[in-house]
Design an enzyme around this catalytic site. Sequence first.
Site, PDB file in Angstrom:
ATOM      1  N   SER A   4       0.908  -1.131  -0.217  1.00 17.05           N
ATOM      2  CA  SER A   4      -0.029  -0.120   0.105  1.00 17.05           C
ATOM      3  C   SER A   4       0.808   1.381   0.061  1.00 17.05           C
ATOM      4  O   SER A   4       1.794   1.503   0.753  1.00 17.05           O
ATOM      5  CB  SER A   4      -0.964  -0.215   1.271  1.00 17.05           C
ATOM      6  N   SER A  12      -0.558   3.934   0.678  1.00 15.69           N
ATOM      7  CA  SER A  12      -1.312   5.133   1.559  1.00 15.69           C
ATOM      8  C   SER A  12      -0.391   5.685   2.815  1.00 15.69           C
ATOM      9  O   SER A  12      -0.494   6.947   2.879  1.00 15.69           O
ATOM     10  CB  SER A  12      -2.703   4.578   2.172  1.00 15.69           C
ATOM     11  N   LYS A  33     -13.882  -3.802   2.216  1.00 11.23           N
ATOM     12  CA  LYS A  33     -14.682  -2.700   2.118  1.00 11.23           C
ATOM     13  C   LYS A  33     -16.082  -2.747   2.209  1.00 11.23           C
ATOM     14  O   LYS A  33     -16.723  -1.656   2.549  1.00 11.23           O
ATOM     15  CB  LYS A  33     -14.605  -1.820   0.453  1.00 11.23           C
ATOM     16  N   GLY A  49     -17.207  -2.836 -16.267  1.00  8.88           N
ATOM     17  CA  GLY A  49     -17.078  -3.753 -14.885  1.00  8.88           C
ATOM     18  C   GLY A  49     -18.535  -3.382 -14.138  1.00  8.88           C
ATOM     19  O   GLY A  49     -19.032  -2.193 -14.034  1.00  8.88           O
ATOM     20  N   GLY A  52     -18.375  -4.691 -10.457  1.00  6.43           N
ATOM     21  CA  GLY A  52     -18.033  -4.970  -9.358  1.00  6.43           C
ATOM     22  C   GLY A  52     -17.873  -3.843  -8.120  1.00  6.43           C
ATOM     23  O   GLY A  52     -18.538  -2.866  -8.514  1.00  6.43           O
ATOM     24  N   ALA A  57     -26.225  -9.099 -15.933  1.00  6.00           N
ATOM     25  CA  ALA A  57     -27.404  -8.769 -14.885  1.00  6.00           C
ATOM     26  C   ALA A  57     -26.552  -7.998 -13.559  1.00  6.00           C
ATOM     27  O   ALA A  57     -27.310  -7.068 -13.056  1.00  6.00           O
ATOM     28  CB  ALA A  57     -27.612 -10.063 -14.291  1.00  6.00           C
TER      29      ALA A  57
HETATM   30  P1  ATR Z   1     -13.607  -5.358  -7.717  1.00  6.59           P
HETATM   31  O1  ATR Z   1     -13.819  -5.065  -6.225  1.00  6.59           O
HETATM   32  O2  ATR Z   1     -12.154  -5.207  -8.067  1.00  6.59           O
HETATM   33  O3  ATR Z   1     -14.347  -4.453  -8.710  1.00  6.59           O
HETATM   34  P2  ATR Z   1     -15.178  -7.688  -8.226  1.00  6.59           P
HETATM   35  O4  ATR Z   1     -16.381  -7.227  -7.229  1.00  6.59           O
HETATM   36  O5  ATR Z   1     -14.979  -9.154  -8.014  1.00  6.59           O
HETATM   37  O6  ATR Z   1     -13.694  -6.787  -7.946  1.00  6.59           O
HETATM   38  O7  ATR Z   1     -15.499  -7.451  -9.768  1.00  6.59           O
HETATM   39  C1  ATR Z   1     -14.579  -7.894 -10.702  1.00  6.59           C
HETATM   40  C2  ATR Z   1     -15.000  -7.070 -12.047  1.00  6.59           C
HETATM   41  O8  ATR Z   1     -14.110  -7.349 -12.996  1.00  6.59           O
HETATM   42  C3  ATR Z   1     -16.479  -7.556 -12.403  1.00  6.59           C
HETATM   43  O9  ATR Z   1     -17.189  -6.619 -13.424  1.00  6.59           O
HETATM   44  C4  ATR Z   1     -16.167  -8.757 -13.395  1.00  6.59           C
HETATM   45  O10 ATR Z   1     -16.986  -9.211 -14.372  1.00  6.59           O
HETATM   46  P3  ATR Z   1     -18.139 -10.380 -13.980  1.00  6.59           P
HETATM   47  O11 ATR Z   1     -19.174  -9.292 -13.002  1.00  6.59           O
HETATM   48  O12 ATR Z   1     -18.752 -10.885 -15.038  1.00  6.59           O
HETATM   49  O13 ATR Z   1     -17.427 -11.187 -12.826  1.00  6.59           O
HETATM   50  C5  ATR Z   1     -14.908  -8.272 -13.923  1.00  6.59           C
HETATM   51  N1  ATR Z   1     -14.089  -9.200 -14.750  1.00  6.59           N
HETATM   52  C6  ATR Z   1     -13.225  -9.984 -13.885  1.00  6.59           C
HETATM   53  N2  ATR Z   1     -12.401 -10.820 -14.994  1.00  6.59           N
HETATM   54  C7  ATR Z   1     -12.868 -10.233 -16.179  1.00  6.59           C
HETATM   55  C8  ATR Z   1     -12.454 -10.783 -17.343  1.00  6.59           C
HETATM   56  N3  ATR Z   1     -11.634 -11.678 -17.874  1.00  6.59           N
HETATM   57  N4  ATR Z   1     -13.070 -10.102 -18.362  1.00  6.59           N
HETATM   58  C9  ATR Z   1     -14.209  -9.297 -18.132  1.00  6.59           C
HETATM   59  N5  ATR Z   1     -14.580  -8.841 -16.916  1.00  6.59           N
HETATM   60  C10 ATR Z   1     -13.767  -9.231 -16.097  1.00  6.59           C
END
Ligand code: ATR
Length: 277
Positions: A14, A16, A65, A126, A128, A154
């Site tokens: 980190s 930070s 988080k 993304g 997530g 979704a």
């Molecule tokens: P973070 O906290 O880093 O956002 P997360 O909540 O696990 O971690 O979310 C990961 C994100 O990266 C998600 O949007 C995931 O897509 P899915 O919802 O379909 O899983 C995306 N992601 C991870 N690997 C991926 C890949 N190889 N190609 C496209 N999207 C990917």
Amino acid sequence: MDLYCVMGNPVEHSKSPWIHARFAELTGQELHYGKRLIPLDGFATAVRAFVAEGGRGCNITVPFKFEAAALATQTSERATLARACNVLSFQGGGIFADNTDGAGLVNDIERNAGLDLSGRHLLLIGAGGAAAGVLGPLLQARPASITVANRTLAKAQDLVARHLALASLQKTELLAQDLQGLAGNFDVIINATASSLSGAGVPVTARTLKPGALAYDMMYGPAAQDFMSWAREHGATPRDGLGMLVEQAAEAFRIWRGVLPPSRQVLAELRTVMGPS
Ligand code: ATR
């Protein structure tokens, strides 16, 4: 001495502590900011122990988080929307949770990269935790549209659904889309996926890029390099997430200390310390 720290697992690398030490020096604030490696099943205990030691606040990083937001006695609107927090403040026996990640991203784009987001067309890749942390503040910047594109449609639809009220207030069009077949002339594309960590490459095609578009990866260092090279090869302006890291810290520092530190200076120093990206 007022105590602060970053809690995470892993936390070894980190930046930070370095950033907050510079903020404190440059603003003349007396504080100590450390880092704590927290056992995966020990987050709540670690927070209580830190408060008992006199801790005033902490930053939260992966994977805590979401747990941090749940632990709080009071939560800011942006942390509520994100369902996650990266800043805790301890006052009067209470725990206040906030999320400064999105403000950090917006401030880095608008102030440091000099691009006004209002009226622009944005692509957020993304759905997530990382994407959820920034969508509210991106909407607050009043772009013309934000398309949230995710491998799992979704999840993008869920994220969009809980931000629709804010989007309509800001008069921003907010859409959810699949990654497949995604095209469009976006002014700004933001990679908030973890795809680079798994070596899976850039999750969208160059058809999403307008010439001169800003292509922003929320990661920094080696993890951001593939995306940045891809953007450069296709005529976009690449930017990594180091500025977001410094700006989210600046916003946390302001919450804790009531003083806004010179974040641009500290970002420039950090880039020098880390070497060319
Ligand atoms: P973070 O906290 O880093 O956002 P997360 O909540 O696990 O971690 O979310 C990961 C994100 O990266 C998600 O949007 C995931 O897509 P899915 O919802 O379909 O899983 C995306 N992601 C991870 N690997 C991926 C890949 N190889 N190609 C496209 N999207 C990917």
